[in-house]
Design a protein around this motif. Structure first.
Motif, mmCIF file in Angstrom:
data_model
loop_
_atom_site.group_PDB
_atom_site.id
_atom_site.type_symbol
_atom_site.label_atom_id
_atom_site.label_comp_id
_atom_site.label_asym_id
_atom_site.label_seq_id
_atom_site.Cartn_x
_atom_site.Cartn_y
_atom_site.Cartn_z
ATOM 1 N N PRO A 185 0.811 -1.220 0.000
ATOM 2 C CA PRO A 185 0.000 0.000 0.000
ATOM 3 C C PRO A 185 0.847 1.274 0.000
ATOM 4 O O PRO A 185 0.320 2.365 -0.216
ATOM 5 C CB PRO A 185 -0.802 -0.112 1.293
ATOM 6 N N ARG A 186 2.144 1.140 0.262
ATOM 7 C CA ARG A 186 2.991 2.334 0.398
ATOM 8 C C ARG A 186 3.915 2.547 -0.787
ATOM 9 O O ARG A 186 4.459 3.605 -0.960
ATOM 10 C CB ARG A 186 3.867 2.209 1.659
ATOM 11 N N CYS A 187 4.207 1.480 -1.527
ATOM 12 C CA CYS A 187 5.159 1.636 -2.630
ATOM 13 C C CYS A 187 4.814 0.673 -3.749
ATOM 14 O O CYS A 187 3.741 0.099 -3.774
ATOM 15 C CB CYS A 187 6.590 1.424 -2.136
ATOM 16 N N GLU A 188 5.744 0.486 -4.677
ATOM 17 C CA GLU A 188 5.487 -0.365 -5.837
ATOM 18 C C GLU A 188 5.782 -1.839 -5.557
ATOM 19 O O GLU A 188 5.587 -2.688 -6.408
ATOM 20 C CB GLU A 188 6.358 0.093 -7.022
ATOM 21 N N GLY A 189 6.263 -2.099 -4.343
ATOM 22 C CA GLY A 189 6.712 -3.455 -4.036
ATOM 23 C C GLY A 189 5.575 -4.435 -3.804
ATOM 24 O O GLY A 189 4.401 -4.085 -3.847
ATOM 25 N N ASP A 190 5.966 -5.696 -3.550
ATOM 26 C CA ASP A 190 5.004 -6.743 -3.237
ATOM 27 C C ASP A 190 5.058 -7.075 -1.754
ATOM 28 O O ASP A 190 6.110 -7.013 -1.128
ATOM 29 C CB ASP A 190 5.341 -8.020 -4.021
ATOM 30 N N ILE A 191 3.916 -7.485 -1.238
ATOM 31 C CA ILE A 191 3.826 -7.889 0.159
ATOM 32 C C ILE A 191 4.180 -9.364 0.285
ATOM 33 O O ILE A 191 3.815 -10.173 -0.563
ATOM 34 C CB ILE A 191 2.394 -7.641 0.678
ATOM 35 N N GLU A 192 4.916 -9.688 1.341
ATOM 36 C CA GLU A 192 5.071 -11.096 1.688
ATOM 37 C C GLU A 192 4.540 -11.287 3.093
ATOM 38 O O GLU A 192 4.482 -10.346 3.883
ATOM 39 C CB GLU A 192 6.549 -11.524 1.598
ATOM 40 N N LEU A 193 4.120 -12.501 3.407
ATOM 41 C CA LEU A 193 3.614 -12.775 4.753
ATOM 42 C C LEU A 193 4.707 -13.441 5.567
ATOM 43 O O LEU A 193 5.341 -14.387 5.102
ATOM 44 C CB LEU A 193 2.382 -13.678 4.695
ATOM 45 N N VAL A 194 4.937 -12.939 6.767
ATOM 46 C CA VAL A 194 5.993 -13.475 7.617
ATOM 47 C C VAL A 194 5.367 -14.085 8.867
ATOM 48 O O VAL A 194 4.624 -13.425 9.592
ATOM 49 C CB VAL A 194 6.985 -12.360 8.034
ATOM 50 N N ARG A 195 5.661 -15.344 9.091
ATOM 51 C CA ARG A 195 5.162 -16.036 10.279
ATOM 52 C C ARG A 195 5.971 -15.571 11.486
ATOM 53 O O ARG A 195 7.194 -15.478 11.416
ATOM 54 C CB ARG A 195 5.325 -17.544 10.087
ATOM 55 N N SER A 196 5.300 -15.285 12.570
ATOM 56 C CA SER A 196 6.027 -14.665 13.669
ATOM 57 C C SER A 196 5.333 -14.853 15.010
ATOM 58 O O SER A 196 4.190 -15.279 15.077
ATOM 59 C CB SER A 196 6.149 -13.159 13.396
ATOM 60 N N VAL A 197 6.076 -14.535 16.065
ATOM 61 C CA VAL A 197 5.546 -14.594 17.427
ATOM 62 C C VAL A 197 5.465 -13.164 17.950
ATOM 63 O O VAL A 197 6.392 -12.380 17.779
ATOM 64 C CB VAL A 197 6.478 -15.408 18.345
ATOM 65 N N GLU A 198 4.364 -12.839 18.616
ATOM 66 C CA GLU A 198 4.208 -11.515 19.195
ATOM 67 C C GLU A 198 4.963 -11.481 20.529
ATOM 68 O O GLU A 198 4.686 -12.249 21.431
ATOM 69 C CB GLU A 198 2.724 -11.230 19.437
ATOM 70 N N ALA A 199 5.934 -10.588 20.629
ATOM 71 C CA ALA A 199 6.733 -10.508 21.854
ATOM 72 C C ALA A 199 6.375 -9.283 22.679
ATOM 73 O O ALA A 199 6.649 -9.229 23.878
ATOM 74 C CB ALA A 199 8.220 -10.501 21.514
ATOM 75 N N GLY A 200 5.801 -8.286 22.040
ATOM 76 C CA GLY A 200 5.411 -7.083 22.766
ATOM 77 C C GLY A 200 4.335 -6.354 21.998
ATOM 78 O O GLY A 200 4.102 -6.630 20.818
ATOM 79 N N HIS A 201 3.652 -5.425 22.676
ATOM 80 C CA HIS A 201 2.558 -4.708 22.026
ATOM 81 C C HIS A 201 2.425 -3.344 22.696
ATOM 82 O O HIS A 201 2.323 -3.270 23.919
ATOM 83 C CB HIS A 201 1.261 -5.498 22.180
#
Length: 567
Positions: A392-408
RNA sequence: CGGGGAGUGGCGCAGCGGCAGCGCACCUGGUUUGGGACCAGGGGGUCGGGGGUUCAAAUCCCCCCUCCCCGACCA
């Protein structure tokens, strides 16, 4: 610390119930032990790591002027009733009754911290202020899993900020956000602060601190080109020109028996002389607003709907209560006229004739055109992003990254202050105003598991120096049989203690192989291996657990050599 | 909460109607010390719980509990 005295027993095999690698290694190496599902004890080694995590958090919070306090885990139910979270968070609350009085075991402490500090923050002169707590919290997790990664009892560090206005809150938020980055830098894992959905805690701007890991339960959208990073629940996709398929035909109704799903309709139409595809169909999802109003969400048929956080998915009873809705055959045409609010995803084109439900069981409409055949009340981002979507911000492509939430971290604004009577201060003009709040949480007891997930090898754990339970372990091979080894190991150990190095001496009467395996498994950052072979020549070996590199160092120089490494 | 799987010594497992076993760990003695070493001896189990079938149940049947995985949910 002498290893012969340390309360620990390593295991050659992991318990069968440990799935996550962090869980297996932390149990095998003697850091934690399960007491019940989602409830873990920290053994001496594990507690040492926990204390190091806490120390980092304290130092970085203190450095930005946050003040530590301690809040109860036992909360009177009344404060949870005041915010109504007794109902909205009912599924995760652990409730206890004590001699007729109702309590909640705190899963988070917004109510408790406001009740506690509001008398001290009575005037604009007292603001801004940030306090924090590091303590045990409780959630009735439906399914605890992955060892320390999702538990029912866990340790959190939560900071809470109080400001007089929005601008102040934003400034404070930035300060704490930066402190978070400093904390994660020191913890030594790759992390991404991602734009996130506020979830049940409420509020506006917020960021999750995500650590990419194979075991992760979350995904975030990431654009390599510009660094855009957002939780999949908050991520949006950019525009991509969809080529118009040419002339759009007139709206018409076709019979589509037994076709309540996109796939069934497309298959049916294609086998009955029509040309249809999921992309050129509109998926119709009914959602319910806070006041009970009906909303129709329309997205391309090949995409998953992401429901706006102000709405909730409709349940069976909601369909039963509205005679205009025929599950499986819902569509936009005519629904607005019966009071349903129409939302379309940004990607829905006015130049495409879509296939939609006809709001009549067994029928669909072909060539339904936005603007011609129905009007949308809202245009919004309604689809869940997938890998390959435009950024949504540039011409690039999005990839999905699997991750763990460590802080919020959250800018709560007035979410809680508006609901809690005592969450007010007197302004300069003497009038009362609610606090602009922020809250900032780190899963302290989750951190060791997150680090273990991303930092280990076939032999065991690999702690970054800042978290290592000891800075160095002296592995004395033949400690019980070779006087020269015993003497050398003792002297190195004593001299390091003298220098305030956090050192562990493996003085156990065990075979060399066992000691070396244990040292690797436990994962202390540096090992000094003292063996008969080396000491005869006046040398020991210093091994970096991270790189695996071993350096031969003269016994007389090893203290100095190590202090250099630790500096 | 839905679906699947598993409960036998601290951990990993075998046994599946007829004396409860093996490896690791533990204890004693001895040997050994650069990658989970060896010899000899030893301790530890209401086979998750309850009920039933049977001359006999870890084993077969019923109920319950606990734990794990997938999903739903997830400050």
């Amino acid at each position: 610390m002498l290893m012969s005295k340390l309360v620990v027993k390593t295991l050659r095999e992991a318990p069968a119930d440990a799935e996550a690698i962090s869980h297996q290694l932390l149990v095998r190496a003697g850091y934690i032990r399960r007491l019940a599902s989602g409830v873990y004890s920290f053994l001496p080694l594990g507690l040492r790591v926990l204390r190091k995590v806490e120390a980092i958090v304290r130092e970085e919070f203190d450095a930005v002027g946050a003040q530590e306090l301690f809040l109860p885990a036992l909360h009177p139910v009344e404060i949870w009733q005041e915010t109504n979270r007794i109902n909205t968070m009912d599924d995760v609350l652990m409730k206890v009754e004590v001699r007729g009085a109702d309590f909640v075991l705190g899963p988070t402490h917004e109510e408790a911290v406001i009740a506690t500090v509001s008398p001290d923050l009575a005037s604009y002169r007292d603001l801004p202020a940030t306090v924090y707590q590091i303590q045990t919290k409780f959630r009735a997790e439906a399914r605890p899993r992955f060892g320390l990664l999702r538990t029912r009892e866990f340790i959190m560090a939560d900071a809470y900020s109080f400001d007089a206005d929005k601008e102040g809150m934003r400034t404070t938020y930035k300060t704490i956000f930066d402190a978070y980055c400093a904390i994660f830098d020191r913890i030594g894992v790759d992390y991404f602060p991602v734009e996130a959905d506020a979830g049940s805690i409420g509020g506006d701007v917020n960021h999750e601190f995500m650590v990419p890991a194979a075991i992760g339960e979350d995904h975030f959208a990431y654009c390599k080109a510009c660094g855009y990073a957002a939780n999949i629940e908050a991520a949006v996709r950019g525009e991509r020109r969809t080529e118009s398929s040419g002339a759009v035909e007139v709206l018409r109704k076709v019979e589509t028996p037994n076709s309540p799903t996109i796939k069934a309709v497309v298959d049916f139409l294609n086998s009955h002389g029509h040309v249809a595809s999921a992309e050129n169909s509109l998926k119709s999802m009914i959602a319910i607003g806070p006041n009970g109003a009906y909303h129709l969400l329309l997205v391309p048929g090949d995409r998953k709907v992401r429901i706006p956080s102000s709405l909730r998915a409709a349940e069976a009873s909601d369909f039963d209560a509205n005679p205009n809705l025929h599950l499986g055959y819902i569509g936009p045409v005519g629904l607005r006229e019966v009071g349903v609010t129409i939302w379309v995803d940004r990607s829905v084109s006015e130049e495409i004739g879509y296939c939609t439900g006809a709001n009549e069981v067994g029928y669909h409409l072909l060539d339904v055109v936005l603007g011609r055949d129905f009007i949308a009340d809202h245009v919004a981002d309604l689809v869940e992003v997938v890998g390959g979507d435009p950024c949504p911000r540039c011409e690039g492509d999005i990839e999905l990254v699997r991750s763990v939430e460590a802080g919020h971290t959250f800018q709560l604004g007035l979410t809680y202050s508006n609901k809690i009577k005592s969450a007010r201060f007197s302004g300069e003009d003497g009038s009362e105003a609610p606090y602009f709040m922020g809250c900032y949480g780190i899963g302290i007891s989750r951190i060791p598991a997150v680090v273990a997930e991303v930092s280990h090898d076939a032999n065991g754990l690999i702690w970054p120096l800042e978290l290592s339970p000891f800075e160095v372990v002296v592995v004395a091979l033949g400690y019980s049989t070779n006087d020269l080894v015993t003497d050398t190991a003792d002297r190195i150990y004593d001299s390091l203690l003298e220098e305030d190095v956090d050192v562990l001496l493996d003085d156990r009467n065990l075979a060399a192989g066992v000691k070396l395996k244990d040292a690797d498994l436990i994962g202390v950052s540096y090992q000094i291996v003292v063996g008969a072979r080396g000491v005869a020549e006046g040398n020991v070996e210093v091994k970096d657990r991270q790189s695996g590199e071993a350096t031969v160092v003269a016994i007389s120089k090893v203290g100095e050599y190590l202090l250099d490494l630790l500096a």
